[in-house]
Scaffold this motif. Structure first.
Motif, mmCIF file in Angstrom:
data_model
loop_
_atom_site.group_PDB
_atom_site.id
_atom_site.type_symbol
_atom_site.label_atom_id
_atom_site.label_comp_id
_atom_site.label_asym_id
_atom_site.label_seq_id
_atom_site.Cartn_x
_atom_site.Cartn_y
_atom_site.Cartn_z
ATOM 1 N N LEU A 188 0.818 -1.217 0.000
ATOM 2 C CA LEU A 188 0.000 0.000 0.000
ATOM 3 C C LEU A 188 0.846 1.259 0.000
ATOM 4 N N MET A 189 2.117 1.147 0.360
ATOM 5 C CA MET A 189 2.976 2.320 0.395
ATOM 6 C C MET A 189 3.377 2.660 -1.037
ATOM 7 N N PRO A 190 2.995 3.858 -1.510
ATOM 8 C CA PRO A 190 3.337 4.208 -2.891
ATOM 9 C C PRO A 190 4.850 4.409 -3.037
ATOM 10 N N ALA A 191 5.431 3.809 -4.055
ATOM 11 C CA ALA A 191 6.860 3.969 -4.308
ATOM 12 C C ALA A 191 7.101 5.298 -5.020
ATOM 13 N N MET A 192 8.142 5.977 -4.611
ATOM 14 C CA MET A 192 8.544 7.200 -5.296
ATOM 15 C C MET A 192 9.355 6.781 -6.511
ATOM 16 N N PRO A 193 9.281 7.512 -7.611
ATOM 17 C CA PRO A 193 9.991 7.105 -8.825
ATOM 18 C C PRO A 193 11.485 6.876 -8.618
ATOM 19 N N THR A 194 12.114 7.635 -7.706
ATOM 20 C CA THR A 194 13.552 7.506 -7.515
ATOM 21 C C THR A 194 13.927 6.772 -6.240
ATOM 22 N N GLN A 195 12.917 6.308 -5.487
ATOM 23 C CA GLN A 195 13.213 5.660 -4.212
ATOM 24 C C GLN A 195 12.395 4.379 -4.072
ATOM 25 N N PRO A 196 12.988 3.339 -3.485
ATOM 26 C CA PRO A 196 12.198 2.142 -3.204
ATOM 27 C C PRO A 196 11.260 2.411 -2.028
ATOM 28 N N ILE A 197 10.313 1.546 -1.858
ATOM 29 C CA ILE A 197 9.405 1.651 -0.717
ATOM 30 C C ILE A 197 10.191 1.454 0.568
ATOM 31 N N ALA A 198 9.970 2.329 1.519
ATOM 32 C CA ALA A 198 10.679 2.235 2.796
ATOM 33 C C ALA A 198 10.224 0.989 3.551
ATOM 34 N N HIS A 199 11.157 0.358 4.248
ATOM 35 C CA HIS A 199 10.814 -0.809 5.062
ATOM 36 C C HIS A 199 10.218 -0.393 6.395
ATOM 37 N N TYR A 251 -14.692 10.401 -2.433
ATOM 38 C CA TYR A 251 -13.601 11.032 -1.683
ATOM 39 C C TYR A 251 -12.266 10.324 -1.899
ATOM 40 N N THR A 252 -12.233 9.348 -2.806
ATOM 41 C CA THR A 252 -10.996 8.590 -3.033
ATOM 42 C C THR A 252 -10.398 8.847 -4.416
ATOM 43 N N VAL A 253 -10.946 9.797 -5.150
ATOM 44 C CA VAL A 253 -10.515 10.001 -6.537
ATOM 45 C C VAL A 253 -9.052 10.427 -6.666
ATOM 46 N N LYS A 254 -8.464 11.019 -5.648
ATOM 47 C CA LYS A 254 -7.057 11.435 -5.683
ATOM 48 C C LYS A 254 -6.151 10.485 -4.909
ATOM 49 N N SER A 255 -6.697 9.414 -4.386
ATOM 50 C CA SER A 255 -5.938 8.512 -3.526
ATOM 51 C C SER A 255 -4.867 7.747 -4.296
ATOM 52 N N VAL A 256 -3.684 7.662 -3.700
ATOM 53 C CA VAL A 256 -2.590 6.904 -4.292
ATOM 54 C C VAL A 256 -2.677 5.417 -3.937
ATOM 55 N N ILE A 257 -3.613 5.050 -3.053
ATOM 56 C CA ILE A 257 -3.756 3.642 -2.658
ATOM 57 C C ILE A 257 -5.131 3.077 -2.988
ATOM 58 N N LYS A 258 -5.949 3.838 -3.690
ATOM 59 C CA LYS A 258 -7.329 3.430 -3.976
ATOM 60 C C LYS A 258 -7.401 2.051 -4.636
ATOM 61 N N ASP A 259 -6.647 1.846 -5.692
ATOM 62 C CA ASP A 259 -6.726 0.562 -6.411
ATOM 63 C C ASP A 259 -6.367 -0.612 -5.506
ATOM 64 N N LYS A 260 -5.386 -0.422 -4.646
ATOM 65 C CA LYS A 260 -4.971 -1.502 -3.744
ATOM 66 C C LYS A 260 -6.035 -1.776 -2.691
ATOM 67 N N ILE A 261 -6.644 -0.726 -2.162
ATOM 68 C CA ILE A 261 -7.690 -0.900 -1.165
ATOM 69 C C ILE A 261 -8.904 -1.579 -1.789
#
Length: 176
Positions: A88-99, A163-173
């Motif tokens: 669910l944590m969105p990855a930044m283009p230049t950074q991996p997902i934080a642990h 209220y989820t149209v801008k969510s970066v985790i919507k598809d995963k949820i």
């Protein structure tokens, strides 16, 4: 005189949530979603929400937290946590997902506990609540204060999709 501005209603709502949660609540997203549910399902008026990065978001609530902290009514700090679902944590283009992730902890101070005693009545008086609405508000906080975060997100995302149209985790949820 009763507090009636959106700003002050938001401050009282944060105090009410923390009081009903036993004086402490973990997570900015949890605070935002509980406040949102109080607006949508218990009839709290005067607090604006908009679609945000993680679903419903209110600048009124965020600003209220800052003011309450500045006034010494609440303490806030960050604590490390494991992500509820690493995917669910969105990855930044230049950074991996934080642990390791962090979340904000909100806690009433002694002065905040005293102020919170009247917060519920000030909010409800300002918006004309009836006892049934009071019970609904208390139940919302009680239900979601310690519930798994993923359950709270799934409930809000499925019930209030606009209220989820801008969510970066919507598809995963929504795939849960």
């Amino acid at each position: 005189m009763a507090r009636t501005t959106a700003r002050n209603i938001a401050e009282d709502l944060v105090l009410f949530i923390l009081d009903q949660a036993g004086g402490q609540l973990r997570g900015a997203t949890r605070l935002q979603k509980i406040a949102f549910l109080l607006v949508m399902e218990a009839g709290v008026k005067g607090i604006a929400f908009e679609p945000g990065k993680y679903g419903p978001y209110s600048r009124d609530i965020e600003d209220a937290v800052r003011r309450l902290s500045d006034e010494g009514l609440i303490n806030t700090w960050e604590e490390p946590i494991e992500p509820i679902l690493p995917s669910l944590m969105p990855a930044m283009p230049t950074q991996p997902i934080a642990h390791e992730a962090t979340r904000v902890v909100y806690e009433l101070t002694s002065a905040g506990k005293h102020e919170a005693k009247g917060a519920m009545h000030r909010v409800f008086d300002a918006i004309g609540f009836r006892p049934r609405s009071w019970l609904r508000a208390i139940n919302i906080v009680g239900t979601w204060k310690d519930a798994p975060m993923i359950a709270l997100l799934e409930y809000v995302y499925r019930k209030y999709q606009n209220y989820t149209v801008k969510s970066v985790i919507k598809d995963k949820i929504m795939r849960l």
